[in-house]
Design a protein around this motif. Structure first.
Motif, PDB file in Angstrom:
ATOM      1  N   ARG A 139     -45.092  -3.851   6.254  1.00 24.97           N
ATOM      2  CA  ARG A 139     -44.325  -5.248   6.344  1.00 24.97           C
ATOM      3  C   ARG A 139     -45.128  -5.976   7.370  1.00 24.97           C
ATOM      4  O   ARG A 139     -45.575  -5.183   8.202  1.00 24.97           O
ATOM      5  CB  ARG A 139     -42.825  -5.113   6.702  1.00 24.97           C
ATOM      6  CG  ARG A 139     -41.876  -4.375   5.653  1.00 24.97           C
ATOM      7  CD  ARG A 139     -41.895  -5.371   4.341  1.00 24.97           C
ATOM      8  NE  ARG A 139     -40.868  -4.860   3.570  1.00 24.97           N
ATOM      9  CZ  ARG A 139     -40.985  -4.034   2.405  1.00 24.97           C
ATOM     10  NH1 ARG A 139     -42.031  -3.516   2.211  1.00 24.97           N
ATOM     11  NH2 ARG A 139     -39.971  -3.722   1.883  1.00 24.97           N
ATOM     12  N   ALA A 142     -43.917  -8.590  12.997  1.00 29.54           N
ATOM     13  CA  ALA A 142     -42.996  -9.865  13.418  1.00 29.54           C
ATOM     14  C   ALA A 142     -42.854  -9.680  14.870  1.00 29.54           C
ATOM     15  O   ALA A 142     -42.245  -8.662  15.451  1.00 29.54           O
ATOM     16  CB  ALA A 142     -41.607  -9.531  12.579  1.00 29.54           C
ATOM     17  N   TYR A 250     -35.875  -3.113   8.110  1.00 35.03           N
ATOM     18  CA  TYR A 250     -36.872  -4.391   8.464  1.00 35.03           C
ATOM     19  C   TYR A 250     -36.304  -5.660   7.430  1.00 35.03           C
ATOM     20  O   TYR A 250     -35.928  -6.766   7.931  1.00 35.03           O
ATOM     21  CB  TYR A 250     -38.142  -4.192   8.079  1.00 35.03           C
ATOM     22  CG  TYR A 250     -38.928  -5.178   8.409  1.00 35.03           C
ATOM     23  CD1 TYR A 250     -40.066  -5.240   9.358  1.00 35.03           C
ATOM     24  CD2 TYR A 250     -39.394  -6.299   7.324  1.00 35.03           C
ATOM     25  CE1 TYR A 250     -40.851  -6.407   9.872  1.00 35.03           C
ATOM     26  CE2 TYR A 250     -40.090  -7.444   7.363  1.00 35.03           C
ATOM     27  CZ  TYR A 250     -40.832  -7.382   8.750  1.00 35.03           C
ATOM     28  OH  TYR A 250     -41.638  -8.483   9.009  1.00 35.03           O
ATOM     29  N   ASP A 251     -35.856  -5.210   6.286  1.00 38.51           N
ATOM     30  CA  ASP A 251     -35.763  -6.299   5.314  1.00 38.51           C
ATOM     31  C   ASP A 251     -34.169  -6.836   5.457  1.00 38.51           C
ATOM     32  O   ASP A 251     -33.911  -8.003   5.306  1.00 38.51           O
ATOM     33  CB  ASP A 251     -35.574  -5.728   3.658  1.00 38.51           C
ATOM     34  CG  ASP A 251     -37.011  -5.437   3.260  1.00 38.51           C
ATOM     35  OD1 ASP A 251     -37.969  -5.765   4.068  1.00 38.51           O
ATOM     36  OD2 ASP A 251     -37.260  -4.526   2.508  1.00 38.51           O
ATOM     37  N   GLU A 253     -32.645  -6.827   8.564  1.00 41.77           N
ATOM     38  CA  GLU A 253     -32.957  -7.486   9.849  1.00 41.77           C
ATOM     39  C   GLU A 253     -33.403  -8.915   9.846  1.00 41.77           C
ATOM     40  O   GLU A 253     -33.030  -9.847  10.302  1.00 41.77           O
ATOM     41  CB  GLU A 253     -33.434  -7.019  10.818  1.00 41.77           C
ATOM     42  CG  GLU A 253     -32.506  -5.442  11.445  1.00 41.77           C
ATOM     43  CD  GLU A 253     -33.485  -4.857  12.562  1.00 41.77           C
ATOM     44  OE1 GLU A 253     -34.678  -5.208  12.899  1.00 41.77           O
ATOM     45  OE2 GLU A 253     -32.656  -3.976  13.260  1.00 41.77           O
ATOM     46  N   SER A 254     -34.433  -8.945   9.014  1.00 42.86           N
ATOM     47  CA  SER A 254     -35.460 -10.320   8.977  1.00 42.86           C
ATOM     48  C   SER A 254     -34.638 -11.518   8.449  1.00 42.86           C
ATOM     49  O   SER A 254     -34.664 -12.267   9.510  1.00 42.86           O
ATOM     50  CB  SER A 254     -36.387 -10.099   7.801  1.00 42.86           C
ATOM     51  OG  SER A 254     -37.293  -9.074   8.345  1.00 42.86           O
ATOM     52  N   LEU A 257     -32.191 -13.230  11.901  1.00 40.84           N
ATOM     53  CA  LEU A 257     -32.963 -13.091  13.248  1.00 40.84           C
ATOM     54  C   LEU A 257     -32.056 -13.833  14.231  1.00 40.84           C
ATOM     55  O   LEU A 257     -31.587 -14.754  14.463  1.00 40.84           O
ATOM     56  CB  LEU A 257     -34.402 -13.880  13.186  1.00 40.84           C
ATOM     57  CG  LEU A 257     -35.350 -13.427  12.018  1.00 40.84           C
ATOM     58  CD1 LEU A 257     -36.574 -14.553  12.243  1.00 40.84           C
ATOM     59  CD2 LEU A 257     -35.745 -12.058  12.357  1.00 40.84           C
ATOM     60  N   GLU A 317     -35.995 -11.324  16.922  1.00 44.24           N
ATOM     61  CA  GLU A 317     -36.798 -11.038  16.423  1.00 44.24           C
ATOM     62  C   GLU A 317     -37.733 -12.419  15.792  1.00 44.24           C
ATOM     63  O   GLU A 317     -36.933 -13.621  15.229  1.00 44.24           O
ATOM     64  CB  GLU A 317     -36.934 -10.115  15.257  1.00 44.24           C
ATOM     65  CG  GLU A 317     -38.156  -9.828  14.580  1.00 44.24           C
ATOM     66  CD  GLU A 317     -37.749  -8.689  13.609  1.00 44.24           C
ATOM     67  OE1 GLU A 317     -37.545  -7.750  14.028  1.00 44.24           O
ATOM     68  OE2 GLU A 317     -37.730  -9.043  12.277  1.00 44.24           O
ATOM     69  N   ARG A 319     -40.775 -14.259  13.618  1.00 47.92           N
ATOM     70  CA  ARG A 319     -42.111 -14.266  12.794  1.00 47.92           C
ATOM     71  C   ARG A 319     -42.830 -15.275  13.447  1.00 47.92           C
ATOM     72  O   ARG A 319     -42.769 -16.583  13.453  1.00 47.92           O
ATOM     73  CB  ARG A 319     -41.590 -14.314  11.298  1.00 47.92           C
ATOM     74  CG  ARG A 319     -40.816 -13.302  10.912  1.00 47.92           C
ATOM     75  CD  ARG A 319     -40.821 -13.718   9.349  1.00 47.92           C
ATOM     76  NE  ARG A 319     -40.029 -12.418   8.891  1.00 47.92           N
ATOM     77  CZ  ARG A 319     -40.415 -11.471   7.556  1.00 47.92           C
ATOM     78  NH1 ARG A 319     -41.583 -11.935   7.139  1.00 47.92           N
ATOM     79  NH2 ARG A 319     -39.655 -10.772   7.300  1.00 47.92           N
TER      80      ARG A 319
END
Length: 340
Positions: A139, A142, A250-251, A253-254, A257, A317, A319
Protein backbone atom coordinates in the motif's frame (compact mmCIF):
# COMPACT_ATOMS: atom_id res chain seq x y z
CA UNK A 1 27.92 26.10 17.82
CA UNK A 2 29.77 28.04 15.13
CA UNK A 3 27.55 30.36 13.06
CA UNK A 4 28.76 31.60 9.70
CA UNK A 5 28.02 35.33 9.61
CA UNK A 6 27.79 35.88 5.87
CA UNK A 7 25.25 33.10 5.46
CA UNK A 8 23.30 34.32 8.46
CA UNK A 9 23.02 37.82 7.03
CA UNK A 10 21.82 36.37 3.72
CA UNK A 11 18.87 34.50 5.29
CA UNK A 12 17.75 36.90 8.03
CA UNK A 13 14.19 38.10 7.48
CA UNK A 14 13.29 35.60 4.76
CA UNK A 15 11.15 33.41 7.02
CA UNK A 16 12.64 30.27 5.52
CA UNK A 17 10.94 26.96 6.38
CA UNK A 18 13.00 24.51 8.43
CA UNK A 19 13.41 20.76 7.88
CA UNK A 20 14.95 18.63 10.64
CA UNK A 21 16.22 15.14 9.74
CA UNK A 22 18.20 13.90 12.74
CA UNK A 23 18.90 10.30 13.76
CA UNK A 24 16.96 8.97 16.73
CA UNK A 25 15.67 5.79 18.33
CA UNK A 26 14.85 4.31 14.92
CA UNK A 27 15.78 4.92 11.35
CA UNK A 28 13.47 2.25 9.99
CA UNK A 29 14.27 1.25 6.45
CA UNK A 30 17.28 3.61 6.50
CA UNK A 31 14.68 6.21 5.57
CA UNK A 32 16.31 9.24 7.16
CA UNK A 33 19.73 8.31 5.79
CA UNK A 34 18.29 7.95 2.28
CA UNK A 35 16.46 11.26 2.57
CA UNK A 36 19.63 13.04 3.68
CA UNK A 37 21.61 11.59 0.78
CA UNK A 38 19.00 12.77 -1.72
CA UNK A 39 18.67 16.24 -0.22
CA UNK A 40 22.42 16.79 0.00
CA UNK A 41 23.18 15.38 -3.44
CA UNK A 42 20.27 16.96 -5.29
CA UNK A 43 20.23 20.48 -3.83
CA UNK A 44 22.74 23.29 -3.44
CA UNK A 45 23.91 23.54 0.18
CA UNK A 46 25.54 26.40 2.11
CA UNK A 47 26.63 25.95 5.76
CA UNK A 48 24.90 28.22 8.26
CA UNK A 49 25.86 26.73 11.66
CA UNK A 50 27.71 23.67 12.90
CA UNK A 51 27.69 22.01 16.31
CA UNK A 52 30.82 20.50 17.82
CA UNK A 53 30.14 16.85 17.01
CA UNK A 54 33.44 15.86 18.62
CA UNK A 55 31.93 16.77 21.99
CA UNK A 56 28.28 15.94 21.37
CA UNK A 57 28.20 12.69 19.36
CA UNK A 58 28.99 9.21 20.69
CA UNK A 59 31.53 8.03 18.13
CA UNK A 60 31.32 4.42 19.35
CA UNK A 61 27.57 4.30 18.80
CA UNK A 62 27.75 6.17 15.50
CA UNK A 63 30.93 4.83 13.96
CA UNK A 64 32.49 7.29 11.49
CA UNK A 65 33.83 5.90 8.20
CA UNK A 66 37.44 5.82 7.14
CA UNK A 67 39.16 4.51 4.01
CA UNK A 68 42.06 2.05 3.95
CA UNK A 69 44.06 1.84 0.72
CA UNK A 70 47.65 1.21 -0.33
CA UNK A 71 48.81 0.41 3.18
CA UNK A 72 47.35 3.46 4.92
CA UNK A 73 44.20 5.16 6.21
CA UNK A 74 42.68 8.31 4.74
CA UNK A 75 39.44 10.17 4.11
CA UNK A 76 38.15 10.05 7.69
CA UNK A 77 34.52 11.21 7.66
CA UNK A 78 33.63 12.62 11.10
CA UNK A 79 30.00 12.81 12.21
CA UNK A 80 28.26 16.12 11.55
CA UNK A 81 25.39 17.95 13.24
CA UNK A 82 24.67 21.17 11.42
CA UNK A 83 22.25 23.66 9.91
CA UNK A 84 22.59 24.36 6.20
CA UNK A 85 20.71 26.46 3.67
CA UNK A 86 19.32 24.32 0.86
CA UNK A 87 18.40 25.79 -2.51
CA UNK A 88 16.67 23.97 -5.35
CA UNK A 89 16.92 24.69 -9.08
CA UNK A 90 13.98 27.10 -8.89
CA UNK A 91 15.64 29.21 -6.21
CA UNK A 92 13.45 28.00 -3.33
CA UNK A 93 15.34 27.89 -0.05
CA UNK A 94 14.94 26.14 3.29
CA UNK A 95 16.98 25.66 6.43
CA UNK A 96 18.10 22.06 6.95
CA UNK A 97 19.05 20.71 10.39
CA UNK A 98 20.56 17.26 10.03
CA UNK A 99 23.08 14.74 11.27
CA UNK A 100 23.83 12.35 14.08
CA UNK A 101 21.77 12.46 17.26
CA UNK A 102 23.75 14.14 20.04
CA UNK A 103 24.65 11.83 22.91
CA UNK A 104 25.00 14.72 25.36
CA UNK A 105 23.58 18.18 25.90
CA UNK A 106 20.13 17.61 24.41
CA UNK A 107 18.63 20.61 26.17
CA UNK A 108 21.58 22.83 25.23
CA UNK A 109 21.48 21.84 21.58
CA UNK A 110 17.70 22.32 21.37
CA UNK A 111 18.00 25.74 23.04
CA UNK A 112 20.87 26.79 20.76
CA UNK A 113 18.97 25.74 17.65
CA UNK A 114 15.85 27.54 18.82
CA UNK A 115 17.90 30.68 19.43
CA UNK A 116 19.42 30.48 15.96
CA UNK A 117 15.99 30.10 14.34
CA UNK A 118 14.78 33.14 16.26
CA UNK A 119 17.85 35.15 15.22
CA UNK A 120 17.32 34.53 11.52
CA UNK A 121 13.52 34.78 11.67
CA UNK A 122 12.93 31.23 10.43
CA UNK A 123 9.48 29.97 9.45
CA UNK A 124 7.61 26.76 10.34
CA UNK A 125 9.59 23.67 11.33
CA UNK A 126 9.09 20.13 10.03
CA UNK A 127 10.65 17.31 12.05
CA UNK A 128 10.89 13.93 10.29
CA UNK A 129 10.85 10.51 11.99
CA UNK A 130 10.87 6.98 10.53
CA UNK A 131 9.59 4.11 12.67
CA UNK A 132 8.72 0.43 12.14
CA UNK A 133 4.95 -0.06 12.21
CA UNK A 134 2.54 -2.84 11.20
CA UNK A 135 1.82 -1.57 7.69
CA UNK A 136 1.96 -3.50 4.40
CA UNK A 137 4.50 -2.84 1.68
CA UNK A 138 1.69 -3.30 -0.87
CA UNK A 139 0.00 0.00 0.00
CA UNK A 140 1.13 3.62 -0.38
CA UNK A 141 3.26 4.99 2.46
CA UNK A 142 0.88 7.17 4.48
CA UNK A 143 2.67 9.89 6.45
CA UNK A 144 1.37 10.34 9.99
CA UNK A 145 1.41 13.94 11.19
CA UNK A 146 1.52 15.08 14.77
CA UNK A 147 2.01 18.34 16.58
CA UNK A 148 -1.00 19.89 14.88
CA UNK A 149 -3.93 21.09 16.99
CA UNK A 150 -6.50 18.64 15.69
CA UNK A 151 -8.45 18.47 18.96
CA UNK A 152 -8.38 14.66 18.91
CA UNK A 153 -7.78 13.03 22.28
CA UNK A 154 -5.28 10.16 22.08
CA UNK A 155 -2.91 8.58 24.57
CA UNK A 156 -1.13 9.08 26.78
CA UNK A 157 1.49 6.60 25.59
CA UNK A 158 5.07 6.25 26.75
CA UNK A 159 7.89 5.45 24.32
CA UNK A 160 11.67 5.83 24.22
CA UNK A 161 12.50 9.46 23.59
CA UNK A 162 14.85 10.68 20.89
CA UNK A 163 16.48 14.07 20.54
CA UNK A 164 14.06 14.82 17.70
CA UNK A 165 11.12 14.30 20.08
CA UNK A 166 12.65 16.71 22.59
CA UNK A 167 13.39 19.20 19.83
CA UNK A 168 9.74 19.21 18.77
CA UNK A 169 8.65 19.71 22.36
CA UNK A 170 11.00 22.60 23.07
CA UNK A 171 10.33 24.40 19.80
CA UNK A 172 6.58 24.21 20.38
CA UNK A 173 7.04 25.47 23.94
CA UNK A 174 9.07 28.33 22.48
CA UNK A 175 6.10 29.39 20.37
CA UNK A 176 7.25 28.05 17.01
CA UNK A 177 4.96 26.39 14.48
CA UNK A 178 6.07 22.75 14.35
CA UNK A 179 4.77 19.76 12.43
CA UNK A 180 6.11 16.28 13.12
CA UNK A 181 6.02 13.75 10.29
CA UNK A 182 6.30 10.08 11.14
CA UNK A 183 7.05 7.84 8.17
CA UNK A 184 5.77 4.28 8.78
CA UNK A 185 7.97 1.45 7.47
CA UNK A 186 6.73 -2.17 7.30
CA UNK A 187 8.09 -3.69 10.50
CA UNK A 188 9.07 -6.95 8.81
CA UNK A 189 11.59 -5.18 6.55
CA UNK A 190 12.53 -2.27 8.79
CA UNK A 191 16.15 -3.42 9.13
CA UNK A 192 16.72 -3.22 5.37
CA UNK A 193 16.70 -0.19 3.13
CA UNK A 194 13.17 0.65 2.01
CA UNK A 195 13.31 3.41 -0.63
CA UNK A 196 9.52 3.94 -0.95
CA UNK A 197 9.49 5.34 2.60
CA UNK A 198 12.25 7.81 1.71
CA UNK A 199 10.34 8.88 -1.42
CA UNK A 200 7.22 9.53 0.66
CA UNK A 201 9.27 11.51 3.16
CA UNK A 202 10.87 13.64 0.46
CA UNK A 203 7.49 14.33 -1.13
CA UNK A 204 6.15 15.42 2.26
CA UNK A 205 9.16 17.68 2.80
CA UNK A 206 8.78 19.11 -0.70
CA UNK A 207 5.15 20.01 -0.02
CA UNK A 208 5.83 21.38 3.45
CA UNK A 209 8.99 23.37 2.67
CA UNK A 210 8.36 24.21 -0.97
CA UNK A 211 11.47 22.47 -2.29
CA UNK A 212 11.81 20.58 -5.57
CA UNK A 213 13.66 17.42 -4.57
CA UNK A 214 14.80 14.81 -7.13
CA UNK A 215 13.45 11.35 -6.28
CA UNK A 216 13.65 9.31 -9.50
CA UNK A 217 16.62 7.18 -8.42
CA UNK A 218 14.89 6.31 -5.15
CA UNK A 219 11.68 5.51 -7.01
CA UNK A 220 13.49 3.07 -9.28
CA UNK A 221 15.22 1.46 -6.30
CA UNK A 222 11.84 1.18 -4.58
CA UNK A 223 10.32 -0.65 -7.53
CA UNK A 224 13.18 -3.13 -7.45
CA UNK A 225 12.79 -3.69 -3.70
CA UNK A 226 9.03 -4.20 -3.99
CA UNK A 227 9.59 -6.75 -6.77
CA UNK A 228 12.08 -8.70 -4.65
CA UNK A 229 9.73 -8.73 -1.67
CA UNK A 230 6.85 -9.93 -3.84
CA UNK A 231 9.01 -12.75 -5.23
CA UNK A 232 10.07 -13.88 -1.74
CA UNK A 233 6.57 -14.04 -0.27
CA UNK A 234 4.87 -15.50 -3.34
CA UNK A 235 5.17 -19.11 -2.16
CA UNK A 236 5.10 -18.48 1.58
CA UNK A 237 1.62 -18.85 3.15
CA UNK A 238 2.65 -17.32 6.49
CA UNK A 239 4.03 -14.26 4.75
CA UNK A 240 0.91 -13.95 2.63
CA UNK A 241 -1.34 -14.11 5.71
CA UNK A 242 0.79 -11.50 7.45
CA UNK A 243 0.55 -9.09 4.54
CA UNK A 244 -3.17 -9.76 4.09
CA UNK A 245 -3.81 -8.89 7.73
CA UNK A 246 -1.83 -5.68 7.43
CA UNK A 247 -3.66 -4.77 4.22
CA UNK A 248 -6.99 -5.26 5.99
CA UNK A 249 -5.94 -3.00 8.84
CA UNK A 250 -4.64 -0.36 6.43
CA UNK A 251 -7.77 -0.41 4.27
CA UNK A 252 -10.08 -0.10 7.26
CA UNK A 253 -8.14 2.74 8.86
CA UNK A 254 -7.54 4.80 5.73
CA UNK A 255 -11.13 6.07 5.22
CA UNK A 256 -11.32 7.03 8.91
CA UNK A 257 -8.30 9.28 9.22
CA UNK A 258 -8.40 11.02 12.55
CA UNK A 259 -11.77 9.55 13.48
CA UNK A 260 -12.38 8.89 17.15
CA UNK A 261 -14.83 6.09 16.42
CA UNK A 262 -14.00 2.40 16.14
CA UNK A 263 -11.86 1.45 13.19
CA UNK A 264 -13.59 -1.85 12.40
CA UNK A 265 -17.15 -2.80 11.70
CA UNK A 266 -19.12 -4.84 14.19
CA UNK A 267 -18.17 -8.51 14.08
CA UNK A 268 -15.09 -7.92 11.95
CA UNK A 269 -11.84 -9.41 13.25
CA UNK A 270 -8.68 -7.31 13.14
CA UNK A 271 -5.31 -8.96 13.93
CA UNK A 272 -3.86 -7.55 17.12
CA UNK A 273 -0.22 -6.89 18.00
CA UNK A 274 0.45 -10.41 19.31
CA UNK A 275 -0.97 -12.00 16.16
CA UNK A 276 1.07 -9.72 13.90
CA UNK A 277 4.24 -10.37 15.88
CA UNK A 278 3.70 -14.13 15.84
CA UNK A 279 3.06 -14.12 12.10
CA UNK A 280 6.16 -12.02 11.50
CA UNK A 281 8.32 -14.37 13.58
CA UNK A 282 6.95 -17.48 11.81
CA UNK A 283 7.67 -15.81 8.49
CA UNK A 284 11.21 -14.85 9.44
CA UNK A 285 11.93 -18.38 10.71
CA UNK A 286 10.74 -20.10 7.55
CA UNK A 287 11.78 -17.90 4.66
CA UNK A 288 15.33 -17.80 3.31
CA UNK A 289 16.35 -14.20 2.82
CA UNK A 290 19.21 -12.64 0.94
CA UNK A 291 21.02 -10.36 3.45
CA UNK A 292 21.46 -7.71 0.77
CA UNK A 293 17.72 -7.61 0.24
CA UNK A 294 15.70 -8.41 3.36
CA UNK A 295 17.82 -9.04 6.46
CA UNK A 296 16.29 -11.24 9.15
CA UNK A 297 14.90 -9.31 12.09
CA UNK A 298 15.67 -12.23 14.43
CA UNK A 299 14.66 -11.68 18.05
CA UNK A 300 13.66 -8.08 17.43
CA UNK A 301 10.73 -9.02 15.21
CA UNK A 302 8.29 -8.94 18.10
CA UNK A 303 9.65 -5.61 19.24
CA UNK A 304 9.19 -4.15 15.79
CA UNK A 305 5.55 -5.18 15.87
CA UNK A 306 5.12 -3.59 19.29
CA UNK A 307 4.13 -0.12 18.03
CA UNK A 308 0.70 -1.53 17.16
CA UNK A 309 -0.47 -0.42 20.60
CA UNK A 310 1.42 2.87 20.65
CA UNK A 311 0.50 3.86 17.11
CA UNK A 312 -2.18 6.43 18.14
CA UNK A 313 0.59 8.53 19.72
CA UNK A 314 1.69 9.41 16.23
CA UNK A 315 -1.54 11.31 15.69
CA UNK A 316 -4.01 11.16 12.80
CA UNK A 317 -2.87 9.46 9.68
CA UNK A 318 -2.40 11.75 6.69
CA UNK A 319 -1.79 10.88 3.09
CA UNK A 320 0.62 13.10 1.21
CA UNK A 321 -0.34 14.17 -2.30
CA UNK A 322 2.74 14.71 -4.45
CA UNK A 323 0.75 16.88 -6.81
CA UNK A 324 -0.11 19.47 -4.15
CA UNK A 325 1.94 22.65 -4.42
CA UNK A 326 4.22 23.46 -1.51
CA UNK A 327 3.62 26.56 0.60
CA UNK A 328 6.93 28.21 -0.07
CA UNK A 329 7.71 30.44 -3.03
CA UNK A 330 11.03 31.20 -4.68
CA UNK A 331 13.19 33.95 -3.31
CA UNK A 332 14.67 35.47 -6.47
CA UNK A 333 16.35 38.24 -4.54
CA UNK A 334 17.98 35.90 -2.01
CA UNK A 335 21.75 35.60 -1.95
CA UNK A 336 23.50 32.69 -0.33
CA UNK A 337 26.47 33.37 1.87
CA UNK A 338 29.88 31.90 1.03
CA UNK A 339 30.77 28.40 2.00
CA UNK A 340 32.88 28.13 5.15
Amino acid sequence: MDVYGATKRAVVGKGLPVVAVVDGVFDAGSTLASMRRSLEAGLESTPLAEFDADLLVDHRATRPRITYADGGFSDYAPPRLAVDVLKDELGNEALYFSGAEPAFGWERVAAALGGLLDDVGAGPVTVVHAVPLPVPHTRPVAIRRHGEKSGERVGPFELPASFAHLLETRLVQGGREVVGMTIPVPHYIAESEYPPAAVAGLEAVAAQAGLAVPTEELREAGREVDARIAAQIEDNPDAQRLVAGLELRYDVESPALGAASALVAEGQHMPDGDELAAAAERYLRTVTLDPSELREAGPSAGELAGPVETEPEQGPEQREHPGDPGPASPNPDGVDGPRA
